[in-house]
Scaffold this active site. Structure first.
Site, PDB file in Angstrom:
ATOM      1  N   SER A   1      -8.019   4.935   5.862  1.00 37.55           N
ATOM      2  CA  SER A   1      -6.981   3.902   6.546  1.00 37.55           C
ATOM      3  C   SER A   1      -5.785   4.891   7.002  1.00 37.55           C
ATOM      4  O   SER A   1      -6.168   5.904   7.708  1.00 37.55           O
ATOM      5  CB  SER A   1      -6.581   3.038   5.529  1.00 37.55           C
ATOM      6  OG  SER A   1      -5.526   2.273   6.248  1.00 37.55           O
TER       7      SER A   1
ATOM      8  N   HIS B   1      -9.740   1.254   8.695  1.00 32.93           N
ATOM      9  CA  HIS B   1      -8.752   0.180   8.879  1.00 32.93           C
ATOM     10  C   HIS B   1      -8.454   0.334  10.336  1.00 32.93           C
ATOM     11  O   HIS B   1      -8.070   1.412  10.680  1.00 32.93           O
ATOM     12  CB  HIS B   1      -7.641   0.285   7.958  1.00 32.93           C
ATOM     13  CG  HIS B   1      -7.767  -0.304   6.639  1.00 32.93           C
ATOM     14  ND1 HIS B   1      -6.985  -0.074   5.261  1.00 32.93           N
ATOM     15  CD2 HIS B   1      -9.127  -0.906   6.129  1.00 32.93           C
ATOM     16  CE1 HIS B   1      -7.650  -0.709   4.451  1.00 32.93           C
ATOM     17  NE2 HIS B   1      -8.772  -1.176   4.746  1.00 32.93           N
TER      18      HIS B   1
ATOM     19  N   ASP C   1      -7.416  -0.792  -0.864  1.00 32.70           N
ATOM     20  CA  ASP C   1      -8.640  -1.223  -0.440  1.00 32.70           C
ATOM     21  C   ASP C   1      -9.797   0.101  -0.518  1.00 32.70           C
ATOM     22  O   ASP C   1      -9.108   1.020  -0.002  1.00 32.70           O
ATOM     23  CB  ASP C   1      -8.604  -1.760   1.085  1.00 32.70           C
ATOM     24  CG  ASP C   1     -10.009  -2.182   1.477  1.00 32.70           C
ATOM     25  OD1 ASP C   1     -10.816  -2.768   0.555  1.00 32.70           O
ATOM     26  OD2 ASP C   1     -10.224  -2.372   2.693  1.00 32.70           O
TER      27      ASP C   1
END
Lengths: 187, 275
Positions: free
Chosen positions: A12, A39, A132
Site C-alpha cells: 500500500s 491498494h 490489510d
C-alpha cells in the site's frame, strides 16, 4: 527451478517504488507468475499498469474475471475489484464489500491464493499504512507457504509490515535488495 | 463465529440446499460462494456448517431469507461514471427511439444500478420512452429497493463522488431523503420499472429487450453456468440490441458470447448482430 507455483505481493502506501525496483530486476524469461494486490484509488481504472510497465521486461496485466493464469506474467489486481485465484488456476474477480477499507483487499487475495497454491506460494508484504495483508500473510503461513516481509526499518510506512509480523511467524524479513535476490534465485 | 469452510462442508451445504429448496449452487464460483456461505452461516448465528445444514433440513430457514443473505450486496450508485456517460450520450437515446423499448436488468440486489439507470433516463427525458424490467434474487430485495434502499453515509459519499464524475444535470442529494442518518432514494424514480423475483435461467427469452445491463454478476458463476447465463442473455436480446457487463468481465470465454460484437471495449458494451 523451485517448487513454487506463484508469488503474491501485497502493498500500500510507500510500496510503489519498491514494486518498481522488484519488477525492473526481473528478466524477461522469469518463469513464475507474480500476482500483485496493491491498494489503489477505486475510481481510477487506467494508468497504474502503464506506470509499472515502464521498467518491466515482463508483461503486466490486469486480469479479467475467469482469465487463466499463465507463467511469466505479472498480474495486478484491477481497480474496485477483489482479485481471487480459483482452483484450476483462473482468476475470479468480485465486487463484494470493501475489507479494511480496501477493494482490492490484500487479505482476500492472499486467502484465495494460499487456499489454491498451499505450500507452493510465496507471499510478500511491503510498505503500507493499513493492517490489510496481515491476516492474508498468516493464511500463507498456515497453508505451508513461504512468507517474506519488507524490513519495517526500510518501509516508508511500516504499519502493514509490522501488523504482518505481529500476526504470524514469517520466514524472512528482507530489504528490497534481498527480496530481489531471493526472487531471482527462485527462477 | 465461523471464519471459513472447507470443500467438504461446501459440498454438503450445496446438496442440503438443493434437496430442501431445489436451488442448484454447484456451478457458482467457489471463492465467492464459500465467502457468501460463511456470511450466511453467521447471519443465522450457526456455530458450524453442520449446524447450518441441520437448520436447513429442519425447515428453520426461509428460502427467501436465504437468497437474500447469499446475494453479493454491494456496489455503488453510478459505479463507473464513464460507462453511464457513454450510455447517456449514445446508446440510451438510440435504443429509446425504438417502439416499445424495454431494458432488462436481470441481476440486481441493492438497486444501485437500477436507480442509476433511472436517474440517467430521467435527466435525459427518456423515462417515458423505455420500460425497465429488473430481476432480483429475493422478495426481500424487491421490498428494500421499492422502499428506496437504505444507504449508509459512507456509501452515499462514494455514490455522490461518482455522480459528480458522471457530470449529471442535477444535485445528487435531490434524489434521496435522509431518514435516521441513512439515505432513502426517491422511489418515484421507479415509475417505469417492473421488479420481479426469479432465477435468470427460468425466465422467458424471446428477443424482447433492446438493452440488457448485467454488470458484475457473471463473476459469481463458474464457466458452465456462465455459458448458460450468457446464452439466456443473448436469446433475450433483440437483434441490434446491446448487452453491458462489468468492465473487468468478458464474453471471451463463452462460445455463445463470441457471436456478440464488442462496440466499446473499455466499458464492455456488446452488440447483437446475428442470432
Amino acid at each position: 527451478m523451485s517448487d513454487y507455483k506463484a508469488i503474491m505481493i501485497g502493498g500500500s502506501a510507500g510500496s510503489f517504488q519498491v514494486v518498481s525496483h522488484i519488477i525492473a530486476a526481473l528478466p524477461a524469461n522469469y518463469p513464475l507468475p507474480i500476482l500483485m494486490c496493491l491498494h489503489r484509488l477505486k475510481h481510477i481504472r487506467s494508468g497504474f499498469v502503464e506506470a509499472l510497465s515502464i521498467k518491466s521486461k515482463l508483461p503486466i496485466i490486469e486480469p479479467h474475471d475467469k482469465e487463466p493464469l499463465k507463467p511469466g506474467r505479472i498480474y495486478l489486481a484491477p481497480a474496485n475489484y477483489h482479485m481471487y485465484i480459483e482452483l484450476g488456476n483462473r482468476f475470479a474477480l468480485s465486487t463484494e464489500d470493501v475489507i479494511n477499507h480496501s477493494r482490492p483487499s490484500i487479505d482476500l487475495s492472499f486467502f484465495s491464493a494460499s487456499y489454491n497454491f498451499k505450500k507452493k506460494l510465496v507471499g510478500i508484504i511491503l510498505s503500507g499504512a493499513n493492517k490489510d495483508g496481515a491476516m492474508g500473510l498468516k493464511s500463507v503461513t498456515d497453508n505451508g507457504g513461504l512468507t517474506i516481509v519488507q524490513d519495517p526499518k526500510e518501509c516508508q510506512v511500516p504499519t502493514m509490515t509490522q501488523a504482518s509480523l505481529n500476526a504470524t511467524k514469517v520466514d524472512y524479513v528482507f530489504s528490497t535488495k534481498q527480496i530481489i535476490d531471493f526472487l531471482l534465485k527462485l527462477a | 463465529m465461523v471464519d471459513n469452510i472447507g470443500i467438504v462442508d461446501t459440498r454438503n451445504i450445496i446438496s442440503a440446499i438443493a434437496e430442501k429448496f431445489g436451488i442448484d449452487m454447484s456451478d457458482y464460483a467457489s471463492t465467492i460462494l464459500r465467502r457468501r456461505l460463511v456470511h450466511t452461516i453467521n447471519a443465522y448465528t450457526c456455530h458450524s456448517a453442520d449446524d447450518f445444514i441441520d437448520k436447513v433440513k429442519r425447515g428453520a430457514i426461509d428460502v427467501d431469507d436465504f437468497l437474500y443473505e447469499m446475494a453479493v450486496e454491494t456496489t455503488e450508485i453510478f459505479r463507473d461514471p464513464s460507462l453511464w456517460r457513454e450510455l447517456r450520450d449514445r446508446y440510451l437515446p438510440e435504443v429509446c427511439r425504438t417502439p416499445d423499448c424495454q431494458i432488462w436488468m436481470p441481476g440486481i440486489t441493492t438497486g444501485d444500478e437500477l436507480y442509476t439507470l433511472e436517474i440517467v433516463l430521467a435527466e435525459s427525458g427518456l423515462q417515458n420512452k423505455a420500460k425497465v424490467v429488473a430481476g432480483c434474487p429475493s422478495n426481500k430485495h424487491i421490498e428494500n429497493i421499492k422502499d428506496g434502499g437504505l444507504y449508509d453515509p459512507k456509501k452515499i459519499e462514494v455514490s455522490e463522488a461518482n455522480y459528480t464524475r458522471y457530470v449529471g444535470k442535477s444535485q445528487f442529494n435531490s434524489y434521496y431523503t435522509m431518514v435516521d442518518n441513512h439515505a432513502k432514494m426517491k422511489n418515484e424514480l421507479l415509475a417505469n420499472a417492473t421488479i420481479y423475483q426469479k432465477d435468470i435461467l427460468k425466465t422467458e427469452a424471446n428477443k424482447q429487450y433492446r438493452m440488457i445491463i448485467y454488470r458484475n454478476t457473471l463473476l459469481q458463476f463458474n464457466i458452465p453456468l456462465y455459458e448458460k447465463v450468457i446464452r439466456k442473455l443473448t436469446e433475450s436480446l433483440a437483434i441490434g440490441g446491446y448487452l453491458i457487463i462489468g468492465n473487468m468481465e468478458t464474453l471471451e470465454y463463452s462460445e455463445t458470447g463470441k457471436k456478440m460484437q464488442v462496440v466499446n471495449e473499455n466499458e464492455k458494451i456488446y452488440k447483437k448482430r446475428i442470432d
